[in-house]
Design an enzyme around this catalytic site. Structure first.
Site, mmCIF file in Angstrom:
data_model
loop_
_atom_site.group_PDB
_atom_site.id
_atom_site.type_symbol
_atom_site.label_atom_id
_atom_site.label_comp_id
_atom_site.label_asym_id
_atom_site.label_seq_id
_atom_site.Cartn_x
_atom_site.Cartn_y
_atom_site.Cartn_z
ATOM 1 N N ASP A 94 2.925 0.120 -4.348
ATOM 2 C CA ASP A 94 2.012 0.693 -4.048
ATOM 3 C C ASP A 94 2.603 2.094 -3.677
ATOM 4 O OD1 ASP A 94 -0.839 2.019 -4.098
ATOM 5 O OD2 ASP A 94 -1.002 0.718 -2.214
ATOM 6 N N SER A 95 1.367 3.141 -3.791
ATOM 7 C CA SER A 95 1.881 4.245 -2.518
ATOM 8 C C SER A 95 2.054 4.625 -1.436
ATOM 9 C CB SER A 95 0.700 5.275 -3.269
ATOM 10 O OG SER A 95 -0.352 5.395 -2.519
ATOM 11 N N GLU A 154 -8.575 4.324 5.459
ATOM 12 C CA GLU A 154 -8.117 3.966 6.236
ATOM 13 C C GLU A 154 -8.392 4.101 7.529
ATOM 14 O OE1 GLU A 154 -4.006 5.551 4.955
ATOM 15 O OE2 GLU A 154 -4.167 4.223 3.200
ATOM 16 N N CYS A 170 -9.333 2.803 -8.185
ATOM 17 C CA CYS A 170 -8.484 3.270 -6.608
ATOM 18 C C CYS A 170 -8.206 2.025 -5.912
ATOM 19 C CB CYS A 170 -8.925 4.070 -5.680
ATOM 20 S SG CYS A 170 -8.114 4.551 -4.806
ATOM 21 N N THR A 171 -7.050 1.563 -5.184
ATOM 22 C CA THR A 171 -6.740 0.665 -4.891
ATOM 23 C C THR A 171 -8.130 0.159 -3.335
ATOM 24 O OG1 THR A 171 -5.113 2.029 -3.579
ATOM 25 C CG2 THR A 171 -4.151 0.335 -5.000
ATOM 26 N N HIS A 172 -7.978 1.446 -3.232
ATOM 27 C CA HIS A 172 -8.929 1.570 -1.386
ATOM 28 C C HIS A 172 -10.138 1.431 -1.833
ATOM 29 C CE1 HIS A 172 -5.198 2.793 -0.375
ATOM 30 N NE2 HIS A 172 -5.662 3.241 1.320
ATOM 31 N N CYS A 186 -0.748 0.649 -7.909
ATOM 32 C CA CYS A 186 -1.843 1.690 -7.389
ATOM 33 C C CYS A 186 -1.843 2.879 -8.880
ATOM 34 C CB CYS A 186 -0.445 2.666 -6.979
ATOM 35 S SG CYS A 186 -0.753 4.682 -6.698
HETATM 36 N N1 DGL Z 1 -2.961 3.124 -4.641
HETATM 37 C C1 DGL Z 1 -3.753 4.733 -4.730
HETATM 38 C C2 DGL Z 1 -4.248 4.240 -6.206
HETATM 39 O O1 DGL Z 1 -5.015 3.610 -6.259
HETATM 40 C C3 DGL Z 1 -4.260 5.143 -3.363
HETATM 41 C C4 DGL Z 1 -4.294 6.518 -2.507
HETATM 42 C C5 DGL Z 1 -3.123 7.316 -3.023
HETATM 43 O O2 DGL Z 1 -3.437 8.628 -3.261
HETATM 44 O O3 DGL Z 1 -2.413 7.120 -3.135
HETATM 45 O O4 DGL Z 1 -4.446 5.673 -7.128
#
Ligand code: DGL
Length: 275
Positions: free
Chosen positions: A19-20, A161, A193-195, A82
């Site tokens: 993931d990022s 975050e 989105c993961t978050h 991600c």
């Molecule tokens: N992991 C990213 C996603 O799911 C979200 C966080 C980022 O912008 O890197 O798109």
């Protein structure tokens, strides 16, 4: 270094997840829930997060670097946890690497298409994911009558975050972002989105009880299970799995955020170079 031995049988090799940064832990957690015997090697590119504001070229380059990190650990399959990486890099990576690769967009879209009654589906994600059009294309391929409303929600990632997963500020940001999705009358909303799964309570409150929220983590874990079983790659060893968490920036911040995401401490997090 505790790299998995090259002598290990194919099926005893770990499942790679990248993931990022931190958010992909929600996907890794679902994989460990569903596949308790599997070992995970997780790589979070914390030195270059966020990806959601970056261009296609950068996201592809970063994603290939992440693949190369995981391949050093002998992974038998890679999960791109991600959404932004999946949007831009999944097809390129599948062409260029021999190891099977699973993204999060197809599983999440499939689930949305299964649960919608009206065909009106909303998607919320990072700017880069929305700009790629990948969710809309995938949903329309699976359900041609679908009407997709897709919107970026850039402030959601920093809010999560910071730990602002509820409260007045988060609610008003959600109301602002989600207004066009509510207006479109969707009955299903993909948290692309993961978050965003961490904001489920606020998002559900704003959207109303009648809207089903789809979180791709569970669906993605099911896809990993199906792939491992169909290819005879499920781990056989009786030894308890040992997971590894790797990051490209200092581990302490990741550990703090991980606790927020998972509700418990990670045993060990190590820094490695991604390039
Ligand atoms: N992991 C990213 C996603 O799911 C979200 C966080 C980022 O912008 O890197 O798109």
């Amino acid at each position: 270094m505790s790299r998995v031995s090259d002598q290990a049988g194919q099926f005893d090799r770990p499942v790679g997840v990248f993931d990022s940064g931190i958010g992909g832990l929600t996907v890794a957690q679902e994989i460990t829930r569903l596949l308790a015997n599997e070992q995970i090697v997780y790589f979070g590119d914390t030195a270059r997060v966020p990806y959601g504001t970056k261009s296609r070229e950068s996201v592809i380059r970063f994603s290939k670097d992440n693949m190369n990190v995981l391949l050093k650990y002998g992974v038998k399959v890679v999960v791109i946890a991600c959404n932004t990486s999946t949007s831009w890099a999944l097809s390129v990576i599948r062409r260029e690497y021999a190891v099977p690769v699973i993204g999060v967009i197809e599983p999440g879209s499939r689930r949305a298409v299964e649960v919608t009654r009206t065909g009106r589906i909303g998607v919320i994600a990072t700017q880069s994911t929305i700009a790629s059009g990948k969710y809309t294309q995938t949903i329309e391929r699976l359900l041609p009558r679908a009407q997709v409303t897709a919107r970026p929600c850039p402030l959601f990632v920093p809010l999560v975050e910071e730990g602002w997963i509820d409260g007045k500020v988060t609610e008003s940001v959600a109301e602002e972002y989600l207004a066009p999705i509510r207006k479109a009358g969707v009955d299903t909303l993909i948290l692309g989105c993961t978050h965003y799964p961490l904001l489920k309570t606020v998002i559900q409150k704003v959207m109303g009880k009648g809207v089903t929220l789809v979180d791709s983590a569970t669906e993605t874990a099911r896809e990993v299970k199906a792939l491992l079983e169909s290819r005879g790659l499920a781990r056989q060893s009786r030894r308890p799995p040992r997971h590894e968490f790797l990051v490209s920036d200092e581990p302490e911040h990741f550990r703090t955020l991980a606790k927020r995401f998972l509700g418990h401490d990670l045993a060990s997090v190590r820094r490695v170079d991604s390039v």
